[in-house]
Write an enzyme that holds these catalytic residues in place. Structure first.
Site, PDB file in Angstrom:
ATOM      1  N   LYS A  13       0.989  -1.620   0.355  1.00 41.23           N
ATOM      2  CA  LYS A  13       0.266   0.043  -0.072  1.00 41.23           C
ATOM      3  C   LYS A  13       1.005   1.522  -0.370  1.00 41.23           C
ATOM      4  O   LYS A  13       0.554   2.272  -0.693  1.00 41.23           O
ATOM      5  CB  LYS A  13      -0.858   0.498   1.045  1.00 41.23           C
ATOM      6  CG  LYS A  13      -1.988   0.501   1.046  1.00 41.23           C
ATOM      7  CD  LYS A  13      -3.339  -0.102   1.997  1.00 41.23           C
ATOM      8  CE  LYS A  13      -2.747  -0.093   3.905  1.00 41.23           C
ATOM      9  NZ  LYS A  13      -2.963   1.092   4.047  1.00 41.23           N
ATOM     10  N   ARG A  88     -10.812   3.036   8.843  1.00 39.49           N
ATOM     11  CA  ARG A  88     -10.585   1.695   9.356  1.00 39.49           C
ATOM     12  C   ARG A  88     -11.384   1.217   9.531  1.00 39.49           C
ATOM     13  O   ARG A  88     -11.904   0.273  10.068  1.00 39.49           O
ATOM     14  CB  ARG A  88      -9.446   1.220  10.836  1.00 39.49           C
ATOM     15  CG  ARG A  88      -8.214   0.896  10.252  1.00 39.49           C
ATOM     16  CD  ARG A  88      -6.958   1.133  11.206  1.00 39.49           C
ATOM     17  NE  ARG A  88      -5.480   1.870  11.328  1.00 39.49           N
ATOM     18  CZ  ARG A  88      -5.124   1.320  10.485  1.00 39.49           C
ATOM     19  NH1 ARG A  88      -4.923   0.089   9.390  1.00 39.49           N
ATOM     20  NH2 ARG A  88      -3.538   1.964  10.153  1.00 39.49           N
ATOM     21  N   ARG A 127      10.793 -11.179   4.857  1.00 38.40           N
ATOM     22  CA  ARG A 127      11.466  -9.704   5.338  1.00 38.40           C
ATOM     23  C   ARG A 127      13.086 -10.589   5.831  1.00 38.40           C
ATOM     24  O   ARG A 127      13.189 -10.976   7.069  1.00 38.40           O
ATOM     25  CB  ARG A 127      10.624  -9.026   6.008  1.00 38.40           C
ATOM     26  CG  ARG A 127       9.238  -8.707   4.707  1.00 38.40           C
ATOM     27  CD  ARG A 127       8.945  -7.715   5.124  1.00 38.40           C
ATOM     28  NE  ARG A 127       8.450  -7.438   6.370  1.00 38.40           N
ATOM     29  CZ  ARG A 127       7.425  -6.454   6.723  1.00 38.40           C
ATOM     30  NH1 ARG A 127       7.550  -5.228   5.653  1.00 38.40           N
ATOM     31  NH2 ARG A 127       6.945  -6.446   7.615  1.00 38.40           N
ATOM     32  N   ARG A 160      12.332 -10.062  12.046  1.00 36.85           N
ATOM     33  CA  ARG A 160      11.742  -9.375  12.667  1.00 36.85           C
ATOM     34  C   ARG A 160      10.428 -10.390  13.539  1.00 36.85           C
ATOM     35  O   ARG A 160       9.932 -11.090  13.424  1.00 36.85           O
ATOM     36  CB  ARG A 160      10.877  -8.807  12.501  1.00 36.85           C
ATOM     37  CG  ARG A 160      11.321  -6.581  12.280  1.00 36.85           C
ATOM     38  CD  ARG A 160      10.971  -5.719  11.452  1.00 36.85           C
ATOM     39  NE  ARG A 160       9.819  -6.044  11.854  1.00 36.85           N
ATOM     40  CZ  ARG A 160       8.455  -5.631  11.533  1.00 36.85           C
ATOM     41  NH1 ARG A 160       9.130  -4.185  10.396  1.00 36.85           N
ATOM     42  NH2 ARG A 160       7.677  -5.422  11.711  1.00 36.85           N
ATOM     43  N   ARG A 171      -2.128 -11.184  12.604  1.00 32.92           N
ATOM     44  CA  ARG A 171      -2.162 -10.016  12.296  1.00 32.92           C
ATOM     45  C   ARG A 171      -3.490  -9.805  10.686  1.00 32.92           C
ATOM     46  O   ARG A 171      -4.600  -9.193  10.867  1.00 32.92           O
ATOM     47  CB  ARG A 171      -1.078  -9.320  11.613  1.00 32.92           C
ATOM     48  CG  ARG A 171      -0.629  -8.618  12.860  1.00 32.92           C
ATOM     49  CD  ARG A 171       1.161  -8.098  12.758  1.00 32.92           C
ATOM     50  NE  ARG A 171       1.458  -7.566  11.425  1.00 32.92           N
ATOM     51  CZ  ARG A 171       2.141  -7.407  10.554  1.00 32.92           C
ATOM     52  NH1 ARG A 171       3.508  -8.038  10.735  1.00 32.92           N
ATOM     53  NH2 ARG A 171       2.681  -7.118   9.489  1.00 32.92           N
TER      54      ARG A 171
END
Ligand SMILES: [Zn+2]
Length: 217
Positions: A13, A88, A127, A160, A171
């Site tokens: 995004k 949201r 990542r 992470r 999430r």
């Protein structure tokens, strides 16, 4: 051109918002940025927001919505804006609708970048970040020359803690639970445009640009 950009974590995004800003010359408005700016400038709403942030609490809707209203009234929003990360929830969407009516604006399009969960998990779990210089890599899409080592400084790469499979799935579920009603709300209002977000950033932006160019406001 007044836009909202929706999309799950990992949908890219931020990149798309940036490209929309460059091509259509409209400002990107993200709640985090404007709250930080209001706090820094010491506006009345910024001072209120700071009190919550200092206590580690979520800034309540009325304060967030107030800062958004102030921001949308700014001169640089005259030819449009792109909202990123807001609204949201449905109450926020309704509040936004009221603000826009009040200041004589409307919402033109809600762009929803859709990516299947499995693809998001693949993107997010891959990542890697350099411990030393913070450079970012991706095991599939942007692998370092040597496994586990930073191309830039040779530092070791790590994942992470919140980029592991389980946390990511949680999430994504949270996002879906929260956003599904919002998507339906804008679909009902005939504002929603879904964009297939499985390709690379260029392909995704092509679709967005083609849509926006074909439906001038
Ligand atoms: Zn490094």
């Amino acid at each position: 051109m007044n836009l909202i950009l929706l999309g799950p974590p990992g949908a890219g995004k931020g990149t798309q918002a940036q490209r929309i800003v460059e091509r259509y010359h409209i400002p990107q408005i993200s709640t985090g940025d404007i709250l930080r700016a209001a706090v820094k400038d010491g506006t009345p709403l910024g001072t209120k927001a700071k009190a919550f942030m200092d206590r580690g609490q979520l800034v309540p809707d009325e304060v967030v919505i107030g800062t958004i209203e102030e921001r949308l009234k700014a001169k640089d929003c005259d030819s449009g804006f792109i909202l990123d990360g807001f609204p949201r929830t449905i109450p926020q969407a309704k509040a936004l609708g009221s603000i826009l009516t009040k200041i004589g604006k409307g919402m033109d399009h809600v762009i929803n970048i859709e990516v299947p969960s499995e693809e998001l998990v693949r993107r997010l779990t891959g990542r890697r970040t350099c411990k030393n210089c913070g450079a970012m890599f991706h095991v599939l899409f942007q692998p370092p020359k040597e496994v586990g080592l930073c191309d830039r400084c040779g530092g070791s790469l790590y994942q992470r803690a919140d980029d592991n499979d389980e946390t990511i799935r949680t999430r994504l579920k949270e996002y879906e639970k929260q956003t599904a009603p919002l998507i339906q709300y804008y679909r009902d209002g005939k504002k929603l445009r879904s964009i297939e977000g499985t390709g690379g950033p260029d392909q995704i932006f092509d679709q967005i640009a083609r849509f926006l160019d074909a439906t001038p406001v």
